[in-house]
Design a protein around this motif. Sequence first.
Motif, PDB file in Angstrom:
ATOM      1  N   ILE A   4      30.151  56.419  35.141  1.00  0.00           N
ATOM      2  CA  ILE A   4      31.381  55.882  35.842  1.00  0.00           C
ATOM      3  C   ILE A   4      32.494  56.367  35.531  1.00  0.00           C
ATOM      4  O   ILE A   4      32.915  56.128  34.379  1.00  0.00           O
ATOM      5  CB  ILE A   4      31.289  54.366  35.951  1.00  0.00           C
ATOM      6  N   ASN A   5      33.253  57.123  36.316  1.00  0.00           N
ATOM      7  CA  ASN A   5      34.310  57.761  35.868  1.00  0.00           C
ATOM      8  C   ASN A   5      35.634  57.270  36.511  1.00  0.00           C
ATOM      9  O   ASN A   5      36.551  57.449  35.971  1.00  0.00           O
ATOM     10  CB  ASN A   5      34.270  59.633  36.271  1.00  0.00           C
ATOM     11  N   LYS A   6      35.340  56.668  37.663  1.00  0.00           N
ATOM     12  CA  LYS A   6      36.461  56.365  38.591  1.00  0.00           C
ATOM     13  C   LYS A   6      36.049  55.044  39.448  1.00  0.00           C
ATOM     14  O   LYS A   6      34.948  55.241  39.991  1.00  0.00           O
ATOM     15  CB  LYS A   6      37.028  57.397  39.481  1.00  0.00           C
ATOM     16  N   VAL A   7      36.722  54.049  39.434  1.00  0.00           N
ATOM     17  CA  VAL A   7      36.506  52.841  40.293  1.00  0.00           C
ATOM     18  C   VAL A   7      37.755  52.696  41.016  1.00  0.00           C
ATOM     19  O   VAL A   7      38.854  52.584  40.793  1.00  0.00           O
ATOM     20  CB  VAL A   7      36.410  51.683  39.140  1.00  0.00           C
ATOM     21  N   VAL A   8      37.413  52.044  42.182  1.00  0.00           N
ATOM     22  CA  VAL A   8      38.275  51.492  43.346  1.00  0.00           C
ATOM     23  C   VAL A   8      38.294  50.259  43.088  1.00  0.00           C
ATOM     24  O   VAL A   8      37.416  49.581  43.538  1.00  0.00           O
ATOM     25  CB  VAL A   8      38.126  52.030  44.758  1.00  0.00           C
ATOM     26  N   LEU A   9      39.528  49.574  42.868  1.00  0.00           N
ATOM     27  CA  LEU A   9      39.661  48.168  42.752  1.00  0.00           C
ATOM     28  C   LEU A   9      40.455  47.552  43.896  1.00  0.00           C
ATOM     29  O   LEU A   9      41.642  48.237  43.998  1.00  0.00           O
ATOM     30  CB  LEU A   9      40.423  47.820  41.277  1.00  0.00           C
ATOM     31  N   ALA A  10      39.965  46.513  44.479  1.00  0.00           N
ATOM     32  CA  ALA A  10      40.612  45.723  45.349  1.00  0.00           C
ATOM     33  C   ALA A  10      41.836  44.872  44.672  1.00  0.00           C
ATOM     34  O   ALA A  10      41.146  43.932  43.754  1.00  0.00           O
ATOM     35  CB  ALA A  10      39.721  44.633  46.105  1.00  0.00           C
ATOM     36  N   TYR A  11      43.100  45.293  44.557  1.00  0.00           N
ATOM     37  CA  TYR A  11      43.888  44.734  43.770  1.00  0.00           C
ATOM     38  C   TYR A  11      45.228  44.197  44.606  1.00  0.00           C
ATOM     39  O   TYR A  11      45.793  44.591  45.473  1.00  0.00           O
ATOM     40  CB  TYR A  11      44.639  46.070  43.090  1.00  0.00           C
ATOM     41  N   SER A  12      45.535  42.677  43.952  1.00  0.00           N
ATOM     42  CA  SER A  12      46.469  41.664  44.453  1.00  0.00           C
ATOM     43  C   SER A  12      47.893  42.181  43.544  1.00  0.00           C
ATOM     44  O   SER A  12      48.925  41.795  44.359  1.00  0.00           O
ATOM     45  CB  SER A  12      46.001  40.523  44.789  1.00  0.00           C
ATOM     46  N   GLY A  13      47.644  42.597  42.576  1.00  0.00           N
ATOM     47  CA  GLY A  13      48.699  42.434  41.660  1.00  0.00           C
ATOM     48  C   GLY A  13      49.069  40.971  40.950  1.00  0.00           C
ATOM     49  O   GLY A  13      49.909  41.056  40.038  1.00  0.00           O
ATOM     50  N   GLY A  14      48.219  40.162  40.956  1.00  0.00           N
ATOM     51  CA  GLY A  14      48.137  39.078  40.257  1.00  0.00           C
ATOM     52  C   GLY A  14      47.869  39.306  39.222  1.00  0.00           C
ATOM     53  O   GLY A  14      47.113  40.042  38.777  1.00  0.00           O
ATOM     54  N   LEU A  15      47.511  37.921  38.393  1.00  0.00           N
ATOM     55  CA  LEU A  15      46.999  37.673  37.120  1.00  0.00           C
ATOM     56  C   LEU A  15      45.417  38.298  37.036  1.00  0.00           C
ATOM     57  O   LEU A  15      45.130  39.151  36.139  1.00  0.00           O
ATOM     58  CB  LEU A  15      46.903  36.324  36.728  1.00  0.00           C
ATOM     59  N   ASP A  16      44.650  37.739  37.835  1.00  0.00           N
ATOM     60  CA  ASP A  16      43.396  38.300  37.656  1.00  0.00           C
ATOM     61  C   ASP A  16      43.049  39.925  37.836  1.00  0.00           C
ATOM     62  O   ASP A  16      42.234  40.355  36.933  1.00  0.00           O
ATOM     63  CB  ASP A  16      42.286  37.568  38.603  1.00  0.00           C
ATOM     64  N   THR A  17      43.369  40.261  38.796  1.00  0.00           N
ATOM     65  CA  THR A  17      43.139  41.854  39.136  1.00  0.00           C
ATOM     66  C   THR A  17      44.031  42.692  38.048  1.00  0.00           C
ATOM     67  O   THR A  17      43.501  43.874  37.812  1.00  0.00           O
ATOM     68  CB  THR A  17      43.490  42.106  40.536  1.00  0.00           C
ATOM     69  N   SER A  18      45.085  42.177  37.578  1.00  0.00           N
ATOM     70  CA  SER A  18      45.988  42.976  36.636  1.00  0.00           C
ATOM     71  C   SER A  18      45.193  42.977  35.030  1.00  0.00           C
ATOM     72  O   SER A  18      45.064  44.090  34.702  1.00  0.00           O
ATOM     73  CB  SER A  18      47.321  42.324  36.364  1.00  0.00           C
ATOM     74  N   VAL A  19      44.663  42.013  35.059  1.00  0.00           N
ATOM     75  CA  VAL A  19      43.396  41.892  33.803  1.00  0.00           C
ATOM     76  C   VAL A  19      42.392  42.798  34.077  1.00  0.00           C
ATOM     77  O   VAL A  19      41.918  43.572  33.101  1.00  0.00           O
ATOM     78  CB  VAL A  19      43.100  40.562  33.453  1.00  0.00           C
ATOM     79  N   ILE A  20      41.895  42.844  35.233  1.00  0.00           N
ATOM     80  CA  ILE A  20      40.640  43.523  35.735  1.00  0.00           C
ATOM     81  C   ILE A  20      40.922  45.071  35.463  1.00  0.00           C
ATOM     82  O   ILE A  20      40.309  45.727  34.884  1.00  0.00           O
ATOM     83  CB  ILE A  20      40.214  43.328  37.114  1.00  0.00           C
ATOM     84  N   VAL A  21      42.176  45.411  35.966  1.00  0.00           N
ATOM     85  CA  VAL A  21      42.608  46.819  35.656  1.00  0.00           C
ATOM     86  C   VAL A  21      42.410  47.405  34.331  1.00  0.00           C
ATOM     87  O   VAL A  21      41.776  48.434  33.808  1.00  0.00           O
ATOM     88  CB  VAL A  21      44.111  47.173  35.916  1.00  0.00           C
ATOM     89  N   ARG A  22      43.086  46.766  33.355  1.00  0.00           N
ATOM     90  CA  ARG A  22      42.888  47.046  31.918  1.00  0.00           C
ATOM     91  C   ARG A  22      41.494  46.874  31.410  1.00  0.00           C
ATOM     92  O   ARG A  22      40.780  47.623  30.847  1.00  0.00           O
ATOM     93  CB  ARG A  22      43.736  46.215  30.901  1.00  0.00           C
ATOM     94  N   TRP A  23      40.893  45.772  31.901  1.00  0.00           N
ATOM     95  CA  TRP A  23      39.532  45.595  31.485  1.00  0.00           C
ATOM     96  C   TRP A  23      38.649  46.751  31.871  1.00  0.00           C
ATOM     97  O   TRP A  23      37.619  47.145  31.052  1.00  0.00           O
ATOM     98  CB  TRP A  23      38.788  44.160  32.037  1.00  0.00           C
ATOM     99  N   LEU A  24      38.763  47.414  33.007  1.00  0.00           N
ATOM    100  CA  LEU A  24      37.960  48.441  33.636  1.00  0.00           C
ATOM    101  C   LEU A  24      38.299  49.532  32.828  1.00  0.00           C
ATOM    102  O   LEU A  24      37.481  50.249  32.278  1.00  0.00           O
ATOM    103  CB  LEU A  24      37.967  48.619  34.879  1.00  0.00           C
ATOM    104  N   GLN A  25      39.495  49.919  32.442  1.00  0.00           N
ATOM    105  CA  GLN A  25      39.903  51.052  31.667  1.00  0.00           C
ATOM    106  C   GLN A  25      39.377  50.828  30.254  1.00  0.00           C
ATOM    107  O   GLN A  25      38.845  52.162  29.892  1.00  0.00           O
ATOM    108  CB  GLN A  25      41.409  51.220  31.456  1.00  0.00           C
ATOM    109  N   GLU A  26      39.041  49.904  29.652  1.00  0.00           N
ATOM    110  CA  GLU A  26      38.469  49.560  28.420  1.00  0.00           C
ATOM    111  C   GLU A  26      37.004  49.654  28.293  1.00  0.00           C
ATOM    112  O   GLU A  26      36.683  50.121  27.413  1.00  0.00           O
ATOM    113  CB  GLU A  26      39.345  48.621  27.638  1.00  0.00           C
ATOM    114  N   THR A  27      36.578  48.920  29.082  1.00  0.00           N
ATOM    115  CA  THR A  27      35.046  48.738  29.181  1.00  0.00           C
ATOM    116  C   THR A  27      34.331  49.895  29.528  1.00  0.00           C
ATOM    117  O   THR A  27      33.291  50.144  28.839  1.00  0.00           O
ATOM    118  CB  THR A  27      34.879  47.273  29.999  1.00  0.00           C
ATOM    119  N   TYR A  28      34.830  50.416  30.572  1.00  0.00           N
ATOM    120  CA  TYR A  28      34.164  51.680  31.229  1.00  0.00           C
ATOM    121  C   TYR A  28      34.784  52.850  30.938  1.00  0.00           C
ATOM    122  O   TYR A  28      33.989  54.160  31.357  1.00  0.00           O
ATOM    123  CB  TYR A  28      34.059  51.569  32.781  1.00  0.00           C
TER     124      TYR A  28
END
Length: 406
Positions: A4-28
């Motif tokens: 997995i090199n690139k992921v499209v995230l359904a992003y609201s800009g809130g707490l959960d999805t902001s954490v998910i951005v960083r988590w995806l970058q680091e985990t994957y």
Amino acid sequence: MSDINKVVLAYSGGLDTSVIVRWLQETYNCEVVTFTADIGQGEEVEPARAKAEALGVKEIYIDDLREEYVRDFVFPMMRANALYEGEYRLGTSIARPLIAKRLIEIANETGADAISHGATGKGNDQVRFELGAYALKPGIKVIAPWREWELNSRESLMNYCEKHNIPVDFSNKKKKSPYSMDANLLHISYEGGVLEDPWQGPEEDMWRWSVSPEAAPDTATFIELDFERGDIVAIDGEKLSPATVLERLNQVGGANGIGRDDLVENRYVGMKSRGCYETPGGTIILKAHRAMESLTLDREVAHLKDALMPRYAEMIYNGYWWSPERKMLQTAIDESQVHVNGKVRLKLYKGNVIVEGRQSADSLFDESIATFEEDAGAYNQADAEGFIKLNALRMRIAANKGRKLL
């Protein structure tokens, strides 16, 4: 998932999805593309751009999907008079297939290997997003962080933000709503907080879109809605786009205390869930649409639609919008709407939607036959005797054979 090199995230800009951005970058160790949809949630979506940029996101999609949402998803559902379990107007459910569709379109445009969402492992939305994604792109990979990580509380999410220097609006001390809310042009939903006790009534200050029926005006509001092929195209003679129709009806309905629902529903994943919903415009549309159909639909067509409706509504609730069975039913439903044209007059008063009149050039109502006055031979009442006896024949035979009904 090293592929997995690139992921499209359904992003609201809130707490959960902001954490998910960083988590995806680091985990994957992957690039993240964010997608924010404006489907009429009533909040400014453009600030999500700056938040995504602060997280190092290079490809940012912010799309106004309001017209597409109402035209291609809400209105087709309304043609079916869809209600899940007889009450739920499917405001959250019907938005998910559009978001799934756009996630896949962006994945195709950007060459992404996967999509991601912030739905929890307890809810219906994970099913809806992923069924839609797999239907539209069978080989897509889906990453659902809530099913993988151990960040299972708001406190743990906040700690993650602090550790990783993630700027989040909720990090300040402003009071956060005790409810989990989801909004779009069709409705706003509330879950959690005191609502987790089904015996506890909702607090009045919870509601955002509507006044209580008690606080609604003492004078009724009258509106006229024009239908073409089952869709509302004008209010009080003014031609309007689909999204504008729903916006106007939300405003006038909410001002008259219309559209509040308090439900316990059966989630597809197996648990019961209590939620409250505000759907003022949708409540008005359903009432008016049924009134228009009552005048223009053949009896057996109307009854068949009503028989199919619970199954159709269940398909939407469970996430099968993109399934062949839903598309098959939609074709039949849309064909039934060819003659659903005309005008409905409504009275809105203290939480009630009251049909005051309906008219159509395609009306099947024949006053010369239906009248209680002299019908000039249009209907021979003596014919009813044979009709009744023929329909009673099987019951008379059974009774003669000694089969007791009592």
